[in-house]
Design an enzyme around this catalytic site. Structure first.
Site, PDB file in Angstrom:
ATOM      1  N   ALA A 165       0.823  -1.218   0.000  1.00 33.46           N
ATOM      2  CA  ALA A 165       0.000   0.000   0.000  1.00 33.46           C
ATOM      3  C   ALA A 165       0.855   1.265   0.000  1.00 33.46           C
ATOM      4  O   ALA A 165       0.471   2.295   0.537  1.00 33.46           O
ATOM      5  CB  ALA A 165      -0.926  -0.005   1.216  1.00 33.46           C
ATOM      6  N   ARG A 192      -3.087   7.952 -10.864  1.00 39.27           N
ATOM      7  CA  ARG A 192      -4.207   8.023 -11.820  1.00 39.27           C
ATOM      8  C   ARG A 192      -5.564   8.318 -11.157  1.00 39.27           C
ATOM      9  O   ARG A 192      -6.540   8.607 -11.838  1.00 39.27           O
ATOM     10  CB  ARG A 192      -4.284   6.719 -12.630  1.00 39.27           C
ATOM     11  N   GLY A 246       2.207   2.670  -2.829  1.00 34.22           N
ATOM     12  CA  GLY A 246       2.162   3.401  -4.107  1.00 34.22           C
ATOM     13  C   GLY A 246       1.364   4.694  -3.991  1.00 34.22           C
ATOM     14  O   GLY A 246       0.596   4.903  -3.045  1.00 34.22           O
ATOM     15  N   TYR A 293     -41.921  19.476  12.325  1.00 32.85           N
ATOM     16  CA  TYR A 293     -40.514  19.416  12.720  1.00 32.85           C
ATOM     17  C   TYR A 293     -40.438  19.101  14.202  1.00 32.85           C
ATOM     18  O   TYR A 293     -40.963  19.848  15.030  1.00 32.85           O
ATOM     19  CB  TYR A 293     -39.786  20.740  12.439  1.00 32.85           C
ATOM     20  N   GLU A 349       6.943  -7.342 -17.445  1.00 31.23           N
ATOM     21  CA  GLU A 349       6.077  -6.169 -17.363  1.00 31.23           C
ATOM     22  C   GLU A 349       5.817  -5.621 -18.772  1.00 31.23           C
ATOM     23  O   GLU A 349       6.673  -5.711 -19.645  1.00 31.23           O
ATOM     24  CB  GLU A 349       6.740  -5.086 -16.495  1.00 31.23           C
ATOM     25  N   ASN A 403     -37.038  24.863  18.672  1.00 31.93           N
ATOM     26  CA  ASN A 403     -36.007  24.477  19.646  1.00 31.93           C
ATOM     27  C   ASN A 403     -34.856  25.478  19.723  1.00 31.93           C
ATOM     28  O   ASN A 403     -34.016  25.384  20.597  1.00 31.93           O
ATOM     29  CB  ASN A 403     -35.446  23.090  19.294  1.00 31.93           C
ATOM     30  N   ASN A 448      -0.521 -11.388 -15.089  1.00 29.76           N
ATOM     31  CA  ASN A 448      -0.201 -11.548 -13.665  1.00 29.76           C
ATOM     32  C   ASN A 448      -1.207 -10.742 -12.846  1.00 29.76           C
ATOM     33  O   ASN A 448      -1.301  -9.527 -12.981  1.00 29.76           O
ATOM     34  CB  ASN A 448       1.228 -11.025 -13.421  1.00 29.76           C
ATOM     35  N   GLY A 465       9.334   0.177  -6.132  1.00 27.59           N
ATOM     36  CA  GLY A 465       8.947  -1.086  -6.729  1.00 27.59           C
ATOM     37  C   GLY A 465       8.334  -2.068  -5.749  1.00 27.59           C
ATOM     38  O   GLY A 465       8.589  -2.044  -4.541  1.00 27.59           O
TER      39      GLY A 465
HETATM   40  C1  UD1 Z   1       1.733  -4.967 -10.771  1.00 27.47           C
HETATM   41  C2  UD1 Z   1       2.637  -6.069 -11.350  1.00 27.47           C
HETATM   42  C3  UD1 Z   1       2.055  -6.548 -12.666  1.00 27.47           C
HETATM   43  C4  UD1 Z   1       0.653  -7.031 -12.453  1.00 27.47           C
HETATM   44  C5  UD1 Z   1      -0.212  -5.952 -11.773  1.00 27.47           C
HETATM   45  C6  UD1 Z   1      -1.554  -6.530 -11.387  1.00 27.47           C
HETATM   46  C7  UD1 Z   1       4.912  -5.513 -10.618  1.00 27.47           C
HETATM   47  C8  UD1 Z   1       6.237  -4.996 -11.029  1.00 27.47           C
HETATM   48  N1  UD1 Z   1       3.968  -5.552 -11.558  1.00 27.47           N
HETATM   49  O1  UD1 Z   1       1.764  -3.880 -11.676  1.00 27.47           O
HETATM   50  O2  UD1 Z   1       2.848  -7.607 -13.207  1.00 27.47           O
HETATM   51  O3  UD1 Z   1       0.069  -7.403 -13.710  1.00 27.47           O
HETATM   52  O4  UD1 Z   1       0.425  -5.482 -10.574  1.00 27.47           O
HETATM   53  O5  UD1 Z   1      -2.383  -5.585 -10.804  1.00 27.47           O
HETATM   54  O6  UD1 Z   1       4.726  -5.912  -9.486  1.00 27.47           O
HETATM   55  N2  UD1 Z   1       3.460  -0.642  -4.361  1.00 27.47           N
HETATM   56  C9  UD1 Z   1       4.238  -0.485  -3.241  1.00 27.47           C
HETATM   57  N3  UD1 Z   1       5.467   0.052  -3.382  1.00 27.47           N
HETATM   58  C10 UD1 Z   1       5.975   0.415  -4.589  1.00 27.47           C
HETATM   59  C11 UD1 Z   1       5.160   0.234  -5.739  1.00 27.47           C
HETATM   60  C12 UD1 Z   1       3.914  -0.308  -5.583  1.00 27.47           C
HETATM   61  O7  UD1 Z   1       3.809  -0.791  -2.129  1.00 27.47           O
HETATM   62  O8  UD1 Z   1       7.116   0.894  -4.640  1.00 27.47           O
HETATM   63  C13 UD1 Z   1       2.111  -1.191  -4.196  1.00 27.47           C
HETATM   64  C14 UD1 Z   1       1.035  -0.291  -4.755  1.00 27.47           C
HETATM   65  O9  UD1 Z   1       0.555   0.607  -3.762  1.00 27.47           O
HETATM   66  C15 UD1 Z   1      -0.029  -1.284  -5.178  1.00 27.47           C
HETATM   67  C16 UD1 Z   1       0.765  -2.534  -5.542  1.00 27.47           C
HETATM   68  O10 UD1 Z   1       2.034  -2.389  -4.934  1.00 27.47           O
HETATM   69  O11 UD1 Z   1      -0.880  -1.597  -4.104  1.00 27.47           O
HETATM   70  C17 UD1 Z   1       0.930  -2.701  -7.052  1.00 27.47           C
HETATM   71  O12 UD1 Z   1       1.630  -1.581  -7.553  1.00 27.47           O
HETATM   72  P1  UD1 Z   1       1.282  -0.923  -8.945  1.00 27.47           P
HETATM   73  O13 UD1 Z   1       2.210   0.204  -9.164  1.00 27.47           O
HETATM   74  O14 UD1 Z   1      -0.164  -0.656  -9.025  1.00 27.47           O
HETATM   75  O15 UD1 Z   1       1.710  -2.122  -9.911  1.00 27.47           O
HETATM   76  P2  UD1 Z   1       1.149  -2.392 -11.344  1.00 27.47           P
HETATM   77  O16 UD1 Z   1       1.765  -1.461 -12.314  1.00 27.47           O
HETATM   78  O17 UD1 Z   1      -0.317  -2.439 -11.282  1.00 27.47           O
HETATM   79 CA    CA Z   2      -2.106  -1.614  -9.791  1.00 28.15          CA
END
Ligand code: UD1
Ligand code: CA
Length: 476
Positions: free
Chosen positions: A11, A17, A13, A371, A160, A391, A175, A82
């Site tokens: 959580a 968007r 990220g 009322y 990816e 009131n 994935n 990541g």
């Molecule tokens: C990711 C997968 C992708 C998959 C997709 C499915 C990777 C590299 N890619 O891509 O293969 O098809 O999910 O939904 O894993 N997050 C962190 N720290 C970070 C980055 C992300 O905690 O540094 C969390 C985000 O908050 C989110 C989750 O990881 O809850 C997924 O991150 P997101 O950036 O949405 O990955 P996708 O591009 O969707």
């Molecule tokens: Ca995502």
């Protein structure tokens, strides 16, 4: 490997968007934040620990997580980006001797369920795998990671979208971002993963190839329920996930004995509880911690927020928040019931009535156009049409008390604070400024006086004057 189990929820990220000042995982479906749905699912697996990784808006996200699930371990992700880095840091919070399975979930994938994860974990352990992921076949896989397999169908890795060749982009197995790992294999893989890719991030997905390379077993299990892995990345996906969650909630209530005429216009939050043989009519929104007892009828076009509805009560075309309705109570149509309203058994709040902080006793009725604010009304009393509890004196709110079996006439103003004792009456149009003792009749309006011939004299040639003249001729 043992049967020990830990869950990591990602959580950290930013959720760019969503274009929102609210962190993505705090946006709501089913009446609560995305992250709380994932936390509940995680808890359903009964793991020994649940770890949530946070970074963006760290304080708000951590507070929401701990508010919903106080035993969650919060781990801060550093500046290395990541999903791989996020999980790597989460592993640091596990006991050193933890050698079980690690389930990885995303805070923005809210519809994943306990049964699917249990099955995934079971096959993962039975097959002695290093990694098992949930995949799906998507007609349009754009934006998602693709599952790479060799000619024999054996999994080779994950790529990816941004790093994929044209041929790899044509792969439709994606994935889902939901995984089970063996801790050992995962930790070793993550230590080797670099950020040498199109996004400059440490990808969790690279663990697949690493584990295979180290001689481990990796596989993807495809689900045919694509909603389980539906991620929320923008507001359109938020609405879609919310609608699907609602569809599932409504269906679960139907299967448990609730009649819902029109699932498409019936919205029920995740925390609402409804007994069998309740009937919900179209256009109804049941929100928060609302509870509804057997035999009640709700709707059409009714919103209830944090309400308690008793057995056999009927609430139609009305809106209510933080209110309690006794068994057999009747409400509406078109009433506005505000916090602190308590309506007794078989009581009535009729049409076009507003109430607030009002305790209305058993079998008492406020049938029309009134009322009732800051008041206590006893049992078996009747409040006449068009009555207002005044009131507010412009500075402070005051409370009034009406006893049992009181009859307040039509169009009264009760100037609070005032008390009308048991069994008293008030005449139509009374402005009640003084307490009314038990059994008395209160009147404040001057006796009526009829001035004969007033219309002919003061409004000659009008339709009223002509009608009066005509009536006089007919009578004579
Ligand atoms: C990711 C997968 C992708 C998959 C997709 C499915 C990777 C590299 N890619 O891509 O293969 O098809 O999910 O939904 O894993 N997050 C962190 N720290 C970070 C980055 C992300 O905690 O540094 C969390 C985000 O908050 C989110 C989750 O990881 O809850 C997924 O991150 P997101 O950036 O949405 O990955 P996708 O591009 O969707
Ligand atoms: Ca995502």
């Amino acid at each position: 490997m043992t049967n020990r189990l830990a869950v990591v929820i990602l959580a950290a990220g930013q959720g760019t968007r969503m274009k929102s000042s609210l962190p993505k995982v705090l946006h709501r479906i089913g009446g609560r934040p995305l992250i709380s749905h994932v936390l509940d699912t995680a808890a359903g697996l009964q793991p020994e620990t649940i770890i949530a990784v946070v970074r963006h808006e760290r304080e708000r996200v951590a507070a929401a997580i701990l508010d919903h699930a106080p035993t969650t371990v919060i781990v801060d992700q550093d500046e290395i980006a990541g999903t791989g880095r996020a999980v790597e840091q989460a592993l640091g919070a596990l006991p050193a001797d933890f050698d079980g399975s690690v389930v990885v979930l995303s805070g923005d994938v809210p519809l994943i369920d306990v049964v699917t994860l249990q099955q995934l974990t079971l096959t993962h352990v039975e097959q002695g795998r290093g990694m098992t992921l949930l995949s799906a076949i998507f007609e349009n896989p754009t934006g998602l990671g693709r599952v790479l397999r060799d000619a024999s169908g054996a999994m080779r890795g994950i790529v990816e979208e941004k790093d994929a060749t044209d041929a790899e982009r044509r792969i439709t197995e994606i994935n889902g971002g939901i995984y089970v790992f063996a801790r050992e294999a995962l930790a070793r893989a993550l230590a080797e993963i670099d950020t040498n890719n199109a996004q400059g991030e440490k990808y969790l997905t690279d663990a697949a190839a690493r584990i295979l390379h180290a001689g481990g077993v990796v596989d993807a299990v495809a689900t045919d329920d694509q909603w389980l892995i539906a991620g929320v990345n923008d507001r359109a996906q938020l609405a879609e996930a919310g609608r699907e969650l609602n569809r599932r909630i409504v269906l679960a209530h139907q299967r448990a004995g609730v009649t819902e005429q029109d699932p498409a216009t019936t919205w029920i939050d995740a925390d609402v509880s409804i007994e069998p043989d309740v009937e919900i009519l179209p256009g109804s929104y049941l929100q928060g911690a609302t509870t509804i007892s057997s035999g009640a009828v709700i709707g059409p076009d009714t919103t209830l927020v944090d309400c308690e509805v008793g057995e056999g009560a009927h609430i139609r075309r009305s809106e209510a928040t933080l209110a309690v309705f006794g068994p057999g109570a009747e409400v509406g149509p078109f009433s506005y019931i505000r916090p602190g309203t308590e309506l007794g058994a078989r009581g009535k709040i009729g049409a076009f009535v507003e109430t607030k902080n009002a305790k209305i006793g058993d079998e008492s009725k406020v049938p029309h156009l009134s009322y009732v604010g800051d008041a206590t009304i006893g049992d078996g009393s009747n409040i006449g049409a068009g009555t207002i509890f005044a009131n507010y004196d412009g500075v402070q709110k005051h409370h009034s008390t009406i006893g049992d079996a009181v009859k307040i006439g039509s169009k009264n103003v009760l100037v609070s604070p005032v008390t009308v004792e048991d069994g008293a009456y008030t005449a139509a149009g009374t402005v009640v400024r003084k307490d009314v003792p038990s059994g008395a009749l209160a009147m404040s309006v001057a006796p009526q006086r009829n001035i004969e011939g007033w219309v002919a004299e003061n409004r000659p040639q009008t339709s009223s004057a002509r009608a009066a003249e005509q009536g006089e001729e007919e009578r004579s």
